[in-house]
Design a protein around this motif. Structure first.
Motif, PDB file in Angstrom:
ATOM      1  N   ASN A 272      59.431  98.236  38.800  1.00  0.00           N
ATOM      2  CA  ASN A 272      59.672  99.446  39.585  1.00  0.00           C
ATOM      3  C   ASN A 272      58.687 100.568  39.293  1.00  0.00           C
ATOM      4  O   ASN A 272      59.060 101.710  39.037  1.00  0.00           O
ATOM      5  N   HIS A 273      57.401 100.234  39.361  1.00  0.00           N
ATOM      6  CA  HIS A 273      56.396 101.289  39.218  1.00  0.00           C
ATOM      7  C   HIS A 273      55.115 100.921  39.956  1.00  0.00           C
ATOM      8  O   HIS A 273      54.879  99.757  40.297  1.00  0.00           O
ATOM      9  N   VAL A 274      54.313 101.939  40.238  1.00  0.00           N
ATOM     10  CA  VAL A 274      52.988 101.775  40.835  1.00  0.00           C
ATOM     11  C   VAL A 274      51.980 102.389  39.875  1.00  0.00           C
ATOM     12  O   VAL A 274      52.182 103.509  39.392  1.00  0.00           O
ATOM     13  N   THR A 275      50.896 101.682  39.615  1.00  0.00           N
ATOM     14  CA  THR A 275      49.913 102.132  38.628  1.00  0.00           C
ATOM     15  C   THR A 275      48.603 102.531  39.286  1.00  0.00           C
ATOM     16  O   THR A 275      48.068 101.810  40.130  1.00  0.00           O
ATOM     17  N   VAL A 276      48.092 103.711  38.893  1.00  0.00           N
ATOM     18  CA  VAL A 276      46.763 104.185  39.281  1.00  0.00           C
ATOM     19  C   VAL A 276      46.116 104.787  38.043  1.00  0.00           C
ATOM     20  O   VAL A 276      46.698 105.661  37.393  1.00  0.00           O
TER      21      VAL A 276
END
Length: 256
Positions: free
Chosen positions: A120-124
């Protein structure tokens, strides 16, 4: 010579208009850059790879968040564009800047970072944003556009950034540990005291938001929860960001 320059200028202008028109067509029709689309109850997901089993859970949870919002429109169906090999998210970032995700028009949402649906996460750039809340944030942008229309929306209307981003943050940050304004202000103060140059603020789930977005949310929360503004009153109010910040700080000191 002047006639020749004029012809070249006109040809160049026509070329730019054609390219811009093609870009708009692509942006409004993501199916042109995706191999697959999956129609769900409340959205259509555009993707190249098989869908992750946890995606629907994240989408359902995001919808449950925005359902509580006064701008919610049950008839609105979102186009969710994944970053799984398509050029679509990268194309948007060329014109709109690097982002974890982008929400625009009344229904388009592109996940631009690397999504981990199970965690449940998005990485940048090594930073993780809560995926469910990110989707809810971008869906709120779409709800605002749907409510006020193209001419009153950014970038055309040039609404103050703290309102334009603060409101989606206010709606999306709805977990139990994020609702108390007093605690939120103290969290910002503690972070600033520890390191004034740090980019973000961390949450209990090890995800982050930028300090600027966190501050925008605090100001928005003060306007809506303490001053009891409606969305329309909030957006049209001409009080400056600095004045709202001063008022919020005075309220905070009085509550301590």
């Amino acid at each position: 010579m002047k006639r020749k320059i004029l012809k070249l200028t006109l040809r160049f202008a026509v070329l730019i208009i054609l390219l811009f028109g093609m870009l708009i067509i692509i942006v409004l029709n993501p199916t042109l850059l995706y191999a697959n689309k999956t129609v769900m109850e409340h959205c259509t997901v555009y993707h190249n790879k098989p869908l992750d089993n946890d995606l629907k859970t994240r989408l359902d949870n995001a919808r449950n968040i925005i359902k509580k919002n006064q701008l919610f429109d049950s008839s609105l169906k979102f186009d969710i564009c994944l970053n799984d090999g398509s050029l679509y998210p990268s194309l948007l970032e060329i014109f709109m800047g690097q982002a974890f995700a982008l929400g625009f028009t009344s229904n388009k949402i592109a996940i631009c970072g690397e999504a981990n649906f199970k965690e449940n996460h998005v990485t940048v750039n090594g930073k993780k944003w809560n995926l469910t809340q990110l989707i809810a944030h971008e869906e709120t942008h779409c709800l605002v556009y749907n409510k006020i229309g193209f001419w009153k929306s950014n970038p055309v209307a040039n609404n103050p950034l703290w309102k334009w981003e603060g409101y989606p943050e206010y709606v999306s940050r709805s977990s139990q540990g994020q609702l108390n304004l007093l605690i939120n202000i103290k969290q910002l103060d503690d972070a600033l005291e520890l390191d004034k140059t740090e980019w973000g603020i961390s949450f209990a789930d090890s995800t982050v938001t930028s300090r600027s977005y966190f501050n925008y949310r605090l100001l928005t929360q003060y306007c809506l929860d303490i001053k009891k503004m409606t969305f329309e009153e909030f957006l049209s109010d001409t009080t400056s960001e600095q004045t709202i910040k001063t008022q919020m700080r005075e309220w905070y000191e009085a509550q301590k």
